[in-house]
Design a protein around this motif. Structure first.
Motif, PDB file in Angstrom:
ATOM      1  N   PRO A  95       0.833  -1.214   0.000  1.00  0.00           N
ATOM      2  CA  PRO A  95       0.000   0.000   0.000  1.00  0.00           C
ATOM      3  C   PRO A  95       0.862   1.256   0.000  1.00  0.00           C
ATOM      4  O   PRO A  95       1.929   1.295   0.615  1.00  0.00           O
ATOM      5  CB  PRO A  95      -0.819  -0.126   1.292  1.00  0.00           C
ATOM      6  CG  PRO A  95      -0.011  -1.031   2.165  1.00  0.00           C
ATOM      7  CD  PRO A  95       0.686  -1.987   1.253  1.00  0.00           C
ATOM      8  N   ALA A  96       0.395   2.272  -0.704  1.00  0.00           N
ATOM      9  CA  ALA A  96       1.147   3.529  -0.794  1.00  0.00           C
ATOM     10  C   ALA A  96       1.132   4.241   0.549  1.00  0.00           C
ATOM     11  O   ALA A  96       0.132   4.225   1.276  1.00  0.00           O
ATOM     12  CB  ALA A  96       0.552   4.420  -1.876  1.00  0.00           C
ATOM     13  N   HIS A  97       2.262   4.857   0.872  1.00  0.00           N
ATOM     14  CA  HIS A  97       2.399   5.613   2.121  1.00  0.00           C
ATOM     15  C   HIS A  97       2.898   7.010   1.760  1.00  0.00           C
ATOM     16  O   HIS A  97       3.803   7.151   0.932  1.00  0.00           O
ATOM     17  CB  HIS A  97       3.385   4.927   3.063  1.00  0.00           C
ATOM     18  CG  HIS A  97       3.349   5.448   4.461  1.00  0.00           C
ATOM     19  ND1 HIS A  97       3.941   6.650   4.823  1.00  0.00           N
ATOM     20  CD2 HIS A  97       2.780   4.948   5.598  1.00  0.00           C
ATOM     21  CE1 HIS A  97       3.752   6.853   6.107  1.00  0.00           C
ATOM     22  NE2 HIS A  97       3.051   5.847   6.611  1.00  0.00           N
ATOM     23  N   PRO A  98       2.317   8.060   2.360  1.00  0.00           N
ATOM     24  CA  PRO A  98       2.738   9.421   1.983  1.00  0.00           C
ATOM     25  C   PRO A  98       4.204   9.710   2.244  1.00  0.00           C
ATOM     26  O   PRO A  98       4.792  10.562   1.578  1.00  0.00           O
ATOM     27  CB  PRO A  98       1.830  10.323   2.831  1.00  0.00           C
ATOM     28  CG  PRO A  98       1.342   9.455   3.945  1.00  0.00           C
ATOM     29  CD  PRO A  98       1.264   8.077   3.375  1.00  0.00           C
ATOM     30  N   LEU A  99       4.827   9.021   3.196  1.00  0.00           N
ATOM     31  CA  LEU A  99       6.235   9.263   3.526  1.00  0.00           C
ATOM     32  C   LEU A  99       7.123   8.081   3.182  1.00  0.00           C
ATOM     33  O   LEU A  99       8.271   8.021   3.632  1.00  0.00           O
ATOM     34  CB  LEU A  99       6.385   9.603   5.011  1.00  0.00           C
ATOM     35  CG  LEU A  99       5.674  10.857   5.494  1.00  0.00           C
ATOM     36  CD1 LEU A  99       5.963  11.112   6.963  1.00  0.00           C
ATOM     37  CD2 LEU A  99       6.057  12.074   4.654  1.00  0.00           C
ATOM     38  N   LEU A 123       5.164  18.769  20.799  1.00  0.00           N
ATOM     39  CA  LEU A 123       5.650  17.438  20.470  1.00  0.00           C
ATOM     40  C   LEU A 123       6.260  16.725  21.671  1.00  0.00           C
ATOM     41  O   LEU A 123       6.227  15.497  21.751  1.00  0.00           O
ATOM     42  CB  LEU A 123       6.681  17.527  19.332  1.00  0.00           C
ATOM     43  CG  LEU A 123       6.127  17.963  17.971  1.00  0.00           C
ATOM     44  CD1 LEU A 123       7.229  17.987  16.929  1.00  0.00           C
ATOM     45  CD2 LEU A 123       4.991  17.065  17.530  1.00  0.00           C
ATOM     46  N   TYR A 124       6.812  17.484  22.612  1.00  0.00           N
ATOM     47  CA  TYR A 124       7.398  16.805  23.769  1.00  0.00           C
ATOM     48  C   TYR A 124       6.319  16.149  24.623  1.00  0.00           C
ATOM     49  O   TYR A 124       6.549  15.123  25.273  1.00  0.00           O
ATOM     50  CB  TYR A 124       8.258  17.767  24.587  1.00  0.00           C
ATOM     51  CG  TYR A 124       7.503  18.745  25.459  1.00  0.00           C
ATOM     52  CD1 TYR A 124       7.141  18.413  26.764  1.00  0.00           C
ATOM     53  CD2 TYR A 124       7.156  20.000  24.983  1.00  0.00           C
ATOM     54  CE1 TYR A 124       6.457  19.300  27.562  1.00  0.00           C
ATOM     55  CE2 TYR A 124       6.463  20.899  25.772  1.00  0.00           C
ATOM     56  CZ  TYR A 124       6.118  20.546  27.067  1.00  0.00           C
ATOM     57  OH  TYR A 124       5.435  21.442  27.847  1.00  0.00           O
ATOM     58  N   THR A 136       7.820   4.256  21.485  1.00  0.00           N
ATOM     59  CA  THR A 136       8.916   5.189  21.729  1.00  0.00           C
ATOM     60  C   THR A 136       9.235   5.920  20.431  1.00  0.00           C
ATOM     61  O   THR A 136       9.922   5.392  19.555  1.00  0.00           O
ATOM     62  CB  THR A 136      10.162   4.453  22.258  1.00  0.00           C
ATOM     63  OG1 THR A 136       9.819   3.737  23.439  1.00  0.00           O
ATOM     64  CG2 THR A 136      11.268   5.432  22.572  1.00  0.00           C
ATOM     65  N   ILE A 137       8.714   7.130  20.299  1.00  0.00           N
ATOM     66  CA  ILE A 137       8.947   7.975  19.136  1.00  0.00           C
ATOM     67  C   ILE A 137       9.464   9.309  19.637  1.00  0.00           C
ATOM     68  O   ILE A 137       8.775  10.005  20.393  1.00  0.00           O
ATOM     69  CB  ILE A 137       7.660   8.184  18.299  1.00  0.00           C
ATOM     70  CG1 ILE A 137       7.065   6.832  17.883  1.00  0.00           C
ATOM     71  CG2 ILE A 137       7.965   9.036  17.079  1.00  0.00           C
ATOM     72  CD1 ILE A 137       7.914   6.038  16.955  1.00  0.00           C
ATOM     73  N   ARG A 138      10.680   9.673  19.240  1.00  0.00           N
ATOM     74  CA  ARG A 138      11.260  10.926  19.702  1.00  0.00           C
ATOM     75  C   ARG A 138      10.589  12.112  19.035  1.00  0.00           C
ATOM     76  O   ARG A 138      10.088  12.019  17.912  1.00  0.00           O
ATOM     77  CB  ARG A 138      12.766  10.940  19.442  1.00  0.00           C
ATOM     78  CG  ARG A 138      13.550   9.948  20.295  1.00  0.00           C
ATOM     79  CD  ARG A 138      15.043  10.162  20.131  1.00  0.00           C
ATOM     80  NE  ARG A 138      15.453   9.874  18.773  1.00  0.00           N
ATOM     81  CZ  ARG A 138      15.843   8.668  18.360  1.00  0.00           C
ATOM     82  NH1 ARG A 138      15.856   7.652  19.199  1.00  0.00           N
ATOM     83  NH2 ARG A 138      16.218   8.483  17.107  1.00  0.00           N
ATOM     84  N   ARG A 139      10.626  13.237  19.734  1.00  0.00           N
ATOM     85  CA  ARG A 139       9.989  14.452  19.207  1.00  0.00           C
ATOM     86  C   ARG A 139      10.675  14.936  17.932  1.00  0.00           C
ATOM     87  O   ARG A 139      10.028  15.503  17.052  1.00  0.00           O
ATOM     88  CB  ARG A 139      10.009  15.540  20.274  1.00  0.00           C
ATOM     89  CG  ARG A 139      11.386  16.106  20.585  1.00  0.00           C
ATOM     90  CD  ARG A 139      11.411  16.925  21.840  1.00  0.00           C
ATOM     91  NE  ARG A 139      11.329  16.081  23.020  1.00  0.00           N
ATOM     92  CZ  ARG A 139      11.446  16.544  24.265  1.00  0.00           C
ATOM     93  NH1 ARG A 139      11.637  17.839  24.482  1.00  0.00           N
ATOM     94  NH2 ARG A 139      11.374  15.730  25.289  1.00  0.00           N
ATOM     95  N   ASN A 144      10.395  15.813  12.035  1.00  0.00           N
ATOM     96  CA  ASN A 144      10.802  15.513  10.665  1.00  0.00           C
ATOM     97  C   ASN A 144       9.640  15.001   9.836  1.00  0.00           C
ATOM     98  O   ASN A 144       9.522  15.312   8.639  1.00  0.00           O
ATOM     99  CB  ASN A 144      11.939  14.483  10.671  1.00  0.00           C
ATOM    100  CG  ASN A 144      13.242  15.063  11.190  1.00  0.00           C
ATOM    101  OD1 ASN A 144      13.508  16.253  11.024  1.00  0.00           O
ATOM    102  ND2 ASN A 144      14.059  14.236  11.817  1.00  0.00           N
ATOM    103  N   TRP A 145       8.759  14.215  10.432  1.00  0.00           N
ATOM    104  CA  TRP A 145       7.569  13.767   9.709  1.00  0.00           C
ATOM    105  C   TRP A 145       6.711  14.946   9.284  1.00  0.00           C
ATOM    106  O   TRP A 145       6.219  15.011   8.152  1.00  0.00           O
ATOM    107  CB  TRP A 145       6.752  12.815  10.580  1.00  0.00           C
ATOM    108  CG  TRP A 145       7.398  11.490  10.817  1.00  0.00           C
ATOM    109  CD1 TRP A 145       8.432  10.930  10.124  1.00  0.00           C
ATOM    110  CD2 TRP A 145       7.062  10.543  11.838  1.00  0.00           C
ATOM    111  NE1 TRP A 145       8.758   9.708  10.630  1.00  0.00           N
ATOM    112  CE2 TRP A 145       7.936   9.441  11.693  1.00  0.00           C
ATOM    113  CE3 TRP A 145       6.126  10.520  12.871  1.00  0.00           C
ATOM    114  CZ2 TRP A 145       7.882   8.322  12.524  1.00  0.00           C
ATOM    115  CZ3 TRP A 145       6.072   9.415  13.704  1.00  0.00           C
ATOM    116  CH2 TRP A 145       6.932   8.325  13.536  1.00  0.00           C
ATOM    117  N   ILE A 146       6.523  15.895  10.199  1.00  0.00           N
ATOM    118  CA  ILE A 146       5.684  17.055   9.885  1.00  0.00           C
ATOM    119  C   ILE A 146       6.311  17.877   8.755  1.00  0.00           C
ATOM    120  O   ILE A 146       5.618  18.363   7.856  1.00  0.00           O
ATOM    121  CB  ILE A 146       5.484  17.906  11.153  1.00  0.00           C
ATOM    122  CG1 ILE A 146       4.669  17.119  12.190  1.00  0.00           C
ATOM    123  CG2 ILE A 146       4.783  19.216  10.826  1.00  0.00           C
ATOM    124  CD1 ILE A 146       4.527  17.817  13.525  1.00  0.00           C
TER     125      ILE A 146
END
Length: 222
Positions: A95-99, A123-124, A136-139, A144-146
């Motif tokens: 499936p296609a993913h925007p990123l 984000l924090y 566990t996803i760092r801010r 960077n995703w945004i």
């Protein structure tokens, strides 16, 4: 002139007292799913009754807390034997993913955008919330995703800008913001957040635009 105006005002009838505005009644949207919870009588309590029936006596707004889960994509692959003895592998489409290659699902990306820009959660704080859910996803990763999603949404922003410019006039407002770490600018220099509203009166469009230029240069650029 002031005396004449005061005499005229004295002859005017007293304004009718305004009725206090009623507060909007609390309630639930009809589109929300509803779950029926029956409260039955015990067998002893209804023994000997000719009939029983249920009546709705209460409604409560319920919410399901957010739950984190991991989506595992298993790609099926088929092996075909070639006449020359080689093998050809055919894999199912992904499936296609925007990123592209990204740890976040599309739903998680939407959750982060809504939480940051609609609910004003930094984000924090989102980092701490996801940790409580087991992710566990760092801010910095979320930031960077945004940034990468800017290119994804640019075609939509262009369409909104065209719709905005189809109106008779634009309304704009500027707000000075301070960015501590930005390439090419000092931490004490002013940056600008522009809010621009326009489009047809029945279908207005509101867009935000960040800029480091002087405020008097922005209207000519818009």
């Amino acid at each position: 002139l002031e005396v004449a105006l005061s005499e005229i005002e004295a002859q005017l009838p007293e304004p009718a007292p305004s009725k206090p505005k009623r507060k909007p009644r609390e309630g639930f949207c009809d589109k929300l799913p509803r779950i029926r919870i029956d409260l039955p009588l015990s067998d002893e309590a209804k023994a000997g009754a000719s009939k029983t029936f249920f009546t709705k006596v209460k409604e409560e707004l319920d919410i399901v807390p957010a739950q984190a889960r991991v989506l595992e994509y298993w790609q099926e692959k088929a092996v075909f034997e070639q006449a020359d003895g080689e093998q050809r592998i055919q894999a199912a489409a992904r499936p296609a993913h925007p990123l592209g290659k990204c740890l976040a699902s599309v739903q998680l990306l939407a959750y982060i955008l809504v939480a940051k820009y609609a609910d004003a959660l930094p984000l924090y704080r989102l980092e701490k919330i996801l940790q409580r859910y087991g992710g566990t996803i760092r801010r910095t990763t979320m930031a960077n995703w945004i940034i990468r999603l800017d290119e994804v949404f640019q075609p939509l922003i262009n369409l909104l800008r065209e719709h905005q410019l189809s109106g008779d006039y634009l309304q704009a407002d500027e707000t000075r913001v301070q960015v501590l770490k930005e390439t090419g600018t000092s931490a004490t220099s002013d940056k600008w957040m522009w809010l621009v509203r326009g489009g047809p009166p029945d279908q207005p469009v509101v867009l935000f635009e960040y800029d480091t230029s002087r405020s008097e240069e922005v209207p000519s650029r818009l």
